[in-house]
Scaffold this active site. Structure first.
Site, PDB file in Angstrom:
ATOM      1  N   ARG A 143     -22.509  30.688  -1.256  1.00 24.58           N
ATOM      2  CA  ARG A 143     -21.845  29.629  -2.003  1.00 24.58           C
ATOM      3  C   ARG A 143     -22.431  29.602  -3.413  1.00 24.58           C
ATOM      4  O   ARG A 143     -23.573  30.015  -3.640  1.00 24.58           O
ATOM      5  CB  ARG A 143     -22.058  28.270  -1.339  1.00 24.58           C
ATOM      6  CG  ARG A 143     -21.495  28.138   0.072  1.00 24.58           C
ATOM      7  CD  ARG A 143     -21.786  26.758   0.636  1.00 24.58           C
ATOM      8  NE  ARG A 143     -21.217  26.545   1.961  1.00 24.58           N
ATOM      9  CZ  ARG A 143     -21.882  26.724   3.097  1.00 24.58           C
ATOM     10  NH1 ARG A 143     -23.148  27.144   3.065  1.00 24.58           N
ATOM     11  NH2 ARG A 143     -21.297  26.501   4.265  1.00 24.58           N
ATOM     12  N   LYS A 167     -25.803  24.030   3.232  1.00 22.73           N
ATOM     13  CA  LYS A 167     -25.451  22.618   3.395  1.00 22.73           C
ATOM     14  C   LYS A 167     -26.333  21.970   4.455  1.00 22.73           C
ATOM     15  O   LYS A 167     -26.672  22.597   5.454  1.00 22.73           O
ATOM     16  CB  LYS A 167     -23.979  22.484   3.787  1.00 22.73           C
ATOM     17  CG  LYS A 167     -23.013  22.851   2.669  1.00 22.73           C
ATOM     18  CD  LYS A 167     -21.573  22.594   3.087  1.00 22.73           C
ATOM     19  CE  LYS A 167     -20.610  22.871   1.932  1.00 22.73           C
ATOM     20  NZ  LYS A 167     -19.208  22.613   2.323  1.00 22.73           N
ATOM     21  N   HIS A 232     -16.058  30.973  -5.319  1.00 17.26           N
ATOM     22  CA  HIS A 232     -15.512  30.700  -3.990  1.00 17.26           C
ATOM     23  C   HIS A 232     -14.570  31.817  -3.554  1.00 17.26           C
ATOM     24  O   HIS A 232     -14.547  32.213  -2.387  1.00 17.26           O
ATOM     25  CB  HIS A 232     -14.787  29.358  -3.994  1.00 17.26           C
ATOM     26  CG  HIS A 232     -14.267  28.956  -2.649  1.00 17.26           C
ATOM     27  ND1 HIS A 232     -15.095  28.518  -1.642  1.00 17.26           N
ATOM     28  CD2 HIS A 232     -13.012  28.931  -2.133  1.00 17.26           C
ATOM     29  CE1 HIS A 232     -14.374  28.238  -0.559  1.00 17.26           C
ATOM     30  NE2 HIS A 232     -13.107  28.483  -0.833  1.00 17.26           N
ATOM     31  N   ARG A 235     -16.597  34.732  -2.411  1.00 19.20           N
ATOM     32  CA  ARG A 235     -17.138  34.448  -1.077  1.00 19.20           C
ATOM     33  C   ARG A 235     -16.051  34.659  -0.024  1.00 19.20           C
ATOM     34  O   ARG A 235     -16.296  35.227   1.043  1.00 19.20           O
ATOM     35  CB  ARG A 235     -17.664  33.005  -1.042  1.00 19.20           C
ATOM     36  CG  ARG A 235     -18.089  32.488   0.342  1.00 19.20           C
ATOM     37  CD  ARG A 235     -18.734  31.114   0.145  1.00 19.20           C
ATOM     38  NE  ARG A 235     -18.680  30.270   1.322  1.00 19.20           N
ATOM     39  CZ  ARG A 235     -19.599  30.257   2.299  1.00 19.20           C
ATOM     40  NH1 ARG A 235     -20.624  31.087   2.248  1.00 19.20           N
ATOM     41  NH2 ARG A 235     -19.484  29.423   3.318  1.00 19.20           N
ATOM     42  N   HIS A 258     -21.422  28.335   8.438  1.00 20.32           N
ATOM     43  CA  HIS A 258     -20.483  27.312   8.905  1.00 20.32           C
ATOM     44  C   HIS A 258     -21.001  26.672  10.196  1.00 20.32           C
ATOM     45  O   HIS A 258     -21.361  27.388  11.134  1.00 20.32           O
ATOM     46  CB  HIS A 258     -19.106  27.927   9.191  1.00 20.32           C
ATOM     47  CG  HIS A 258     -18.359  28.305   7.957  1.00 20.32           C
ATOM     48  ND1 HIS A 258     -17.335  29.221   7.958  1.00 20.32           N
ATOM     49  CD2 HIS A 258     -18.483  27.885   6.668  1.00 20.32           C
ATOM     50  CE1 HIS A 258     -16.863  29.348   6.728  1.00 20.32           C
ATOM     51  NE2 HIS A 258     -17.541  28.548   5.932  1.00 20.32           N
ATOM     52  N   TYR A 267     -11.030  29.847   7.066  1.00 22.59           N
ATOM     53  CA  TYR A 267     -11.546  30.421   5.829  1.00 22.59           C
ATOM     54  C   TYR A 267     -11.243  31.901   5.690  1.00 22.59           C
ATOM     55  O   TYR A 267     -11.042  32.405   4.596  1.00 22.59           O
ATOM     56  CB  TYR A 267     -13.066  30.200   5.812  1.00 22.59           C
ATOM     57  CG  TYR A 267     -13.746  30.438   4.501  1.00 22.59           C
ATOM     58  CD1 TYR A 267     -14.157  31.712   4.122  1.00 22.59           C
ATOM     59  CD2 TYR A 267     -13.994  29.384   3.631  1.00 22.59           C
ATOM     60  CE1 TYR A 267     -14.799  31.932   2.927  1.00 22.59           C
ATOM     61  CE2 TYR A 267     -14.633  29.595   2.433  1.00 22.59           C
ATOM     62  CZ  TYR A 267     -15.036  30.878   2.081  1.00 22.59           C
ATOM     63  OH  TYR A 267     -15.668  31.077   0.884  1.00 22.59           O
TER      64      TYR A 267
END
Length: 292
Positions: A143, A167, A232, A235, A258, A267
Site C-alpha cells: 500500500r 492496517k 493503488h 498494487r 487482507h 480486489y
C-alpha cells in the site's frame, strides 16, 4: 445486547489488531442494526430480514459493509458458543458490487518500467529512488502508506523478505524480488544520510501525496494516461498478474495483508472464464473418472 457487541469488538482489537477507527465503524453499524431489529444477540432470521427495509435508501456498498459486520458478529457468537444457529443468511444482499480498481495490462506495466529504468540509468538519486518505489509497489504489492513509511530497518540483508506494518499495526512478511533488491541497493548507495526511514524527506518520510505525484508524472513521461496509474493501481496489478500466473488466493491474501478473503476476491478481479477453465483442468472429476 451491548455486552455481546463489546465482546466482539474486544476480539477484533485483540486478535485482528483492528484500528480504533475500524472499531468505531463496527460499533456504529452493529448498534444501528440493533435499533431496527432489537437485541442482535438473540435476533432470528425474520428479524434480520427487516433490515432490508431499514437500509433501503443506502448505497449498495454501504449495505455490503453493514451486512459484513453482522456476518462477522454472528460468526463470533457461534464460535464462542453463544448461539447454535447463524441467522446471517437472511441479511439483505446489495444489488451491486463495488467497482473494481483500474487495471494495467502487462504491456502498460512494461512501458512504465522501461521509462523508469531508462531514467535511473542517469544515476540521479531522484530517478533511482523512483525506480525503487515502483519496484516495491508492483513487485511486492505494498500500500502507498506502507511503502512511504518503511523504516530503514525493514530492508532485508540476507533473507529476500520485507517486514511491513499494515492496517491495524499488523505486521507481515512480503517477498522482495531480485530486481527490487537490486534497485534498493542502488538507492541505499545514494540515499541521504540520517533519519530512520527508507525514503526520507524533510526530516520525516516521503508523503503519500508526493508518491502519487511522482507516479503520475512518470506515467505521463512514459506516454500513458496519468489518470490510469497510481500506487493503488500498481498494487492491484501485482495481485491480478500474480493470480493470472496461478498464485493461490490464500497466499495472495497474506501478501496483500487482507483480514478477509472476500476483500482479496473482489480486489483481484479474477476472470470467471479462467476460473471455469481451472476447475475443468484441475478438478478430480474433470477427466470423467471417479474420485475414489
Amino acid at each position: 445486547m451491548v455486552a455481546a457487541i463489546d465482546a466482539f469488538l474486544a476480539m477484533l482489537a485483540a486478535e485482528r489488531g483492528a484500528a480504533a477507527n475500524t472499531l468505531v465503524a463496527y460499533r456504529r453499524d452493529l448498534e444501528g442494526a440493533q435499533e431496527i431489529v432489537g437485541d442482535l444477540a438473540s435476533a432470528d432470521r425474520a428479524s434480520l430480514a427487516r433490515l432490508g427495509q431499514g437500509w433501503a435508501d443506502l448505497a449498495p456498498s454501504t449495505v455490503a459493509r453493514k451486512a459484513s459486520a453482522l456476518r462477522q458478529f454472528y460468526g463470533f457468537l457461534v464460535d464462542e458458543g453463544e448461539r447454535e444457529d447463524d441467522p446471517s443468511p437472511a441479511l439483505p444482499r446489495p444489488g451491486a458490487r463495488r467497482p473494481l480498481p483500474k487495471i494495467l495490462s502487462h504491456s502498460e506495466v512494461e512501458a512504465l518500467f522501461a521509462r523508469v529504468e531508462m531514467e535511473a540509468g542517469s544515476d540521479r538519486p531522484e530517478a533511482i529512488r523512483l525506480l525503487a518505489l515502483i519496484e516495491l509497489l508492483y513487485g511486492s504489492g505494498l500500500r502507498a502508506t506502507e511503502l512511504v513509511s518503511l523504516p530503514l530497518s525493514a530492508v532485508p540483508r540476507d533473507a529476500p523478505l520485507l517486514t511491513v506494518t499494515g492496517k491495524g499495526s499488523q505486521q507481515r512478511m512480503v517477498p522482495v524480488s531480485a530486481r527490487a533488491r537490486q534497485a534498493l541497493s542502488r538507492w541505499l548507495a545514494v540515499r541521504p544520510q540520517g533519519g530512520g526511514y527508507l525514503f526520507p524527506s524533510r526530516g520525516k518520510h516521503l508523503t503519500r501525496i508526493r508518491l502519487f505525484q511522482l507516479i503520475k508524472d512518470l506515467a505521463t513521461r512514459a506516454g500513458m494516461d496519468p489518470a490510469k496509474v497510481s500506487p493503488h493501481v500498481l498494487r492491484h496489478a501485482f495481485a491480478t498478474h500474480l493470480l493470472e500466473g496461478g498464485a493461490d488466493l490464500r497466499v495472495l491474501q497474506m501478501l496483500l495483508g487482507h483480514a478477509d478473503i472476500a476483500t482479496t476476491q473482489i480486489y483481484t478481479h479474477v476472470d470467471a472464464a479462467r476460473l471455469v477453465a481451472l476447475v475443468n483442468q484441475r478438478h478430480p472429476l474433470a477427466s470423467g473418472e471417479p474420485g475414489g
